[in-house]
Scaffold this motif. Structure first.
Motif, PDB file in Angstrom:
ATOM      1  N   VAL A   1       0.862  -1.180   0.000  1.00  0.00           N
ATOM      2  CA  VAL A   1       0.000   0.000   0.000  1.00  0.00           C
ATOM      3  C   VAL A   1       0.897   1.228   0.000  1.00  0.00           C
ATOM      4  O   VAL A   1       1.557   1.521   1.000  1.00  0.00           O
ATOM      5  N   GLY A   2       0.919   1.947  -1.124  1.00  0.00           N
ATOM      6  CA  GLY A   2       1.849   3.049  -1.328  1.00  0.00           C
ATOM      7  C   GLY A   2       2.900   2.610  -2.332  1.00  0.00           C
ATOM      8  O   GLY A   2       3.619   1.637  -2.088  1.00  0.00           O
ATOM      9  N   SER A   3       3.003   3.310  -3.448  1.00  0.00           N
ATOM     10  CA  SER A   3       3.875   2.853  -4.536  1.00  0.00           C
ATOM     11  C   SER A   3       5.056   3.798  -4.721  1.00  0.00           C
ATOM     12  O   SER A   3       4.911   5.011  -4.629  1.00  0.00           O
ATOM     13  N   GLY A   4       6.204   3.206  -4.986  1.00  0.00           N
ATOM     14  CA  GLY A   4       7.379   3.985  -5.325  1.00  0.00           C
ATOM     15  C   GLY A   4       8.211   3.259  -6.361  1.00  0.00           C
ATOM     16  O   GLY A   4       8.966   3.860  -7.105  1.00  0.00           O
ATOM     17  N   GLY A   5       8.039   1.937  -6.380  1.00  0.00           N
ATOM     18  CA  GLY A   5       8.745   1.118  -7.348  1.00  0.00           C
ATOM     19  C   GLY A   5       9.894   0.342  -6.743  1.00  0.00           C
ATOM     20  O   GLY A   5      10.001  -0.875  -6.944  1.00  0.00           O
ATOM     21  N   PHE A   6      10.762   1.017  -5.987  1.00  0.00           N
ATOM     22  CA  PHE A   6      11.952   0.359  -5.455  1.00  0.00           C
ATOM     23  C   PHE A   6      11.590  -0.761  -4.486  1.00  0.00           C
ATOM     24  O   PHE A   6      12.080  -1.890  -4.603  1.00  0.00           O
ATOM     25  N   ASN A   7      10.731  -0.481  -3.538  1.00  0.00           N
ATOM     26  CA  ASN A   7      10.344  -1.503  -2.567  1.00  0.00           C
ATOM     27  C   ASN A   7       9.615  -2.654  -3.250  1.00  0.00           C
ATOM     28  O   ASN A   7       9.811  -3.826  -2.906  1.00  0.00           O
ATOM     29  N   ALA A   8       8.772  -2.336  -4.229  1.00  0.00           N
ATOM     30  CA  ALA A   8       8.061  -3.391  -4.957  1.00  0.00           C
ATOM     31  C   ALA A   8       9.039  -4.289  -5.698  1.00  0.00           C
ATOM     32  O   ALA A   8       8.850  -5.511  -5.773  1.00  0.00           O
ATOM     33  N   ALA A   9      10.093  -3.688  -6.244  1.00  0.00           N
ATOM     34  CA  ALA A   9      11.110  -4.486  -6.939  1.00  0.00           C
ATOM     35  C   ALA A   9      11.821  -5.419  -5.960  1.00  0.00           C
ATOM     36  O   ALA A   9      12.062  -6.599  -6.272  1.00  0.00           O
ATOM     37  N   LEU A  10      12.140  -4.914  -4.767  1.00  0.00           N
ATOM     38  CA  LEU A  10      12.759  -5.761  -3.746  1.00  0.00           C
ATOM     39  C   LEU A  10      11.820  -6.893  -3.341  1.00  0.00           C
ATOM     40  O   LEU A  10      12.251  -8.045  -3.166  1.00  0.00           O
ATOM     41  N   LEU A  11      10.550  -6.578  -3.180  1.00  0.00           N
ATOM     42  CA  LEU A  11       9.570  -7.614  -2.827  1.00  0.00           C
ATOM     43  C   LEU A  11       9.534  -8.706  -3.889  1.00  0.00           C
ATOM     44  O   LEU A  11       9.465  -9.903  -3.575  1.00  0.00           O
ATOM     45  N   HIS A  12       9.561  -8.303  -5.169  1.00  0.00           N
ATOM     46  CA  HIS A  12       9.561  -9.311  -6.237  1.00  0.00           C
ATOM     47  C   HIS A  12      10.780 -10.208  -6.131  1.00  0.00           C
ATOM     48  O   HIS A  12      10.679 -11.435  -6.305  1.00  0.00           O
ATOM     49  N   ARG A  13      11.949  -9.630  -5.855  1.00  0.00           N
ATOM     50  CA  ARG A  13      13.154 -10.448  -5.716  1.00  0.00           C
ATOM     51  C   ARG A  13      13.000 -11.456  -4.580  1.00  0.00           C
ATOM     52  O   ARG A  13      13.512 -12.576  -4.648  1.00  0.00           O
ATOM     53  N   LEU A  14      12.293 -11.051  -3.522  1.00  0.00           N
ATOM     54  CA  LEU A  14      12.172 -11.907  -2.343  1.00  0.00           C
ATOM     55  C   LEU A  14      11.128 -13.008  -2.524  1.00  0.00           C
ATOM     56  O   LEU A  14      11.299 -14.114  -2.008  1.00  0.00           O
ATOM     57  N   VAL A  15      10.037 -12.734  -3.228  1.00  0.00           N
ATOM     58  CA  VAL A  15       8.994 -13.762  -3.389  1.00  0.00           C
ATOM     59  C   VAL A  15       9.216 -14.601  -4.641  1.00  0.00           C
ATOM     60  O   VAL A  15       8.679 -15.714  -4.749  1.00  0.00           O
ATOM     61  N   GLY A  16      10.017 -14.094  -5.600  1.00  0.00           N
ATOM     62  CA  GLY A  16      10.343 -14.874  -6.787  1.00  0.00           C
ATOM     63  C   GLY A  16       9.200 -14.977  -7.777  1.00  0.00           C
ATOM     64  O   GLY A  16       8.095 -14.447  -7.574  1.00  0.00           O
ATOM     65  N   GLU A  17       9.460 -15.696  -8.838  1.00  0.00           N
ATOM     66  CA  GLU A  17       8.463 -15.839  -9.902  1.00  0.00           C
ATOM     67  C   GLU A  17       7.235 -16.608  -9.444  1.00  0.00           C
ATOM     68  O   GLU A  17       6.141 -16.444  -9.996  1.00  0.00           O
ATOM     69  N   ALA A  18       7.398 -17.453  -8.419  1.00  0.00           N
ATOM     70  CA  ALA A  18       6.243 -18.209  -7.919  1.00  0.00           C
ATOM     71  C   ALA A  18       5.333 -17.354  -7.051  1.00  0.00           C
ATOM     72  O   ALA A  18       4.195 -17.743  -6.767  1.00  0.00           O
ATOM     73  N   GLY A  19       5.822 -16.190  -6.616  1.00  0.00           N
ATOM     74  CA  GLY A  19       5.021 -15.292  -5.801  1.00  0.00           C
ATOM     75  C   GLY A  19       4.393 -14.196  -6.648  1.00  0.00           C
ATOM     76  O   GLY A  19       4.474 -14.194  -7.874  1.00  0.00           O
ATOM     77  N   SER A  20       3.747 -13.239  -5.977  1.00  0.00           N
ATOM     78  CA  SER A  20       3.135 -12.119  -6.687  1.00  0.00           C
ATOM     79  C   SER A  20       3.202 -10.873  -5.821  1.00  0.00           C
ATOM     80  O   SER A  20       3.138 -10.944  -4.595  1.00  0.00           O
ATOM     81  N   VAL A  21       3.356  -9.714  -6.476  1.00  0.00           N
ATOM     82  CA  VAL A  21       3.409  -8.432  -5.790  1.00  0.00           C
ATOM     83  C   VAL A  21       2.392  -7.502  -6.431  1.00  0.00           C
ATOM     84  O   VAL A  21       2.421  -7.278  -7.642  1.00  0.00           O
TER      85      VAL A  21
END
Length: 412
Positions: free
Chosen positions: A104-124
């Motif tokens: 909740v709240g977009s900037g891009g950088f944190n979302a990119a880190l989240l994607h790296r952490l959950v991987g392709e099997a996850g979703s952001v």
């Protein structure tokens, strides 16, 4: 000045960005902000300069926030948070491979880190109320090659994104005035919710988990500042000017008479000392602020410009209380312990004639020292809307819209 939005970025600059990023990550590890190899790895493969493309490389990798938009009066509307705070939030959140995450709240950088952490099997999924913010986030994610890896939506994040629920992790990256019921409804039974929450005007980072009874408990209490939520969940915190050089920040406090309170603070102050001594490196200031935000019925934060006011308020703001007619006010202060360079004593300054006001604050300082100093901090209890107050934990009920919240300080 060459920035990473220039079309003529060289291989040398790209290599320099990698070196700067490595220094940043190493510094965050040394400082204890990054404590897990997963978060460190995510930072190392996520170039921050792509999310702040209009600043110089060295600026992009400073451990500081970067403003991205302001209103006509210069107030911050959006930013890319400081790396130390981004890292700390991810350590609180602990996203796992395969997790579904709502930001909740977009900037891009944190979302990119989240994607790296959950991987392709996850979703952001990332949502923000401001279309300019979400458009910028999409551009930055595209520059990082992640436009298909993060779903960015425009809307009021107070409602979450129910069509993609439940979420294993929900991370709020704007200052919230309340815990929204929608976030609880959309959180998985074993999920984690991380929120920078306003607690009676104080910004604190908290992590909430289900407590096994259908409710939620949490803590953390890291002092932090974020751009405030807008829309239906906007903060009710207000700042009032008083005597020259002094302001009071209040949130849900009983009304006061600004003229009477100003008159009180303009009068001579009397100091009351508690005998509670602390070390400079003990880090008690944020704890004391939260303690008084819990125990005082009438509570505000006194903010003073030392160049314009002789009030003995603590830097960054100090707990303030006042009596019913605002004719007396008392606030927390400190003084050096005689003969020691790194120890201080807590005390209270009273303006006005209500001596009981100051005596109660001193007694409260001693209670904290006796029962809670050096022990685990407060626990935040969060309940679903409609919960019977009699079924809630004893403590300070935080009166605001959203899910009911109670703050307690366990003993022992």
């Amino acid at each position: 000045m060459n920035t990473l939005s220039d079309s003529n970025v060289t291989e040398e600059q790209t290599a320099q960005a990698g070196e700067l990023n490595e220094r940043l990550v190493s510094a965050l590890e040394r400082a204890g902000r990054i404590t897990t190899p997963e978060v460190a790895a995510a930072f190392r493969v996520t170039p921050r300069h792509l999310f702040v493309p209009d600043v110089a490389l060295a600026e992009a990798y400073k451990d500081d926030y970067q403003p991205t938009d302001r209103d006509g009066e210069g107030r911050l509307l959006s930013s890319v948070s400081a790396p130390w705070l981004v890292a700390q939030m991810l350590e609180y959140l602990r996203p796992r491979p395969g997790d579904s995450v709502l930001e909740v709240g977009s900037g891009g950088f944190n979302a990119a880190l989240l994607h790296r952490l959950v991987g392709e099997a996850g979703s952001v999924t990332s949502i923000d109320i401001d279309p300019a913010v979400t458009e910028r986030a999409r551009r930055c994610l595209q520059a990082a090659g992640l436009e298909d890896s993060v779903r960015v939506l425009t809307g009021d994040g107070a409602h979450g994104v129910p069509e993609r629920a439940p979420y294993d992790r929900i991370e709020v990256t704007v200052q919230a005035a309340a815990i929204e019921q929608a976030w609880l409804d959309q959180l998985a039974p074993d999920g984690v919710l991380v929120v920078p929450l306003r607690v009676r005007g104080l910004g604190r980072l908290v992590a909430l988990v289900p407590d096994g009874t259908g409710h939620y408990t949490g803590g953390g209490w890291l002092p932090c500042g974020f751009v405030a939520m807008r829309g239906e969940a906007a903060s009710s915190t207000q700042v009032h000017a008083l005597t020259p050089g002094a302001r009071v920040r209040v949130d849900g406090a009983p009304p006061f008479d600004p003229e009477a309170l100003t008159k009180a603070l303009d009068s001579a102050g009397s100091a009351y000392w508690s005998g509670v001594e602390v070390g400079a490196s003990e880090g008690t200031r944020p704890v004391i602020d939260l303690w008084f935000a819990t125990v005082l019925d009438t509570y505000g934060t006194l903010l003073v410009d030392p160049q314009k006011s002789a009030l003995r308020a603590l830097p960054g703001g100090t707990p303030l209380t006042w009596n019913t007619d605002s004719s007396s006010a008392a606030y927390v202060t400190m003084r050096p312990v005689e003969g020691q360079t790194s120890r201080y004593e807590y005390g209270v300054v009273l303006h006005g004639e209500d001596h009981a006001l100051a005596e109660a604050l001193v007694a409260s300082l001693r209670e904290w020292n006796r029962d809670h100093r050096g022990r685990p901090g407060p626990v935040l209890h969060v309940y679903s809307e409609g919960t019977d107050p009699a079924a809630m934990a004893p403590g300070r009920a935080l009166e605001r819209p959203g899910a009911p919240m109670v703050l307690t300080w366990p003993k022992g």
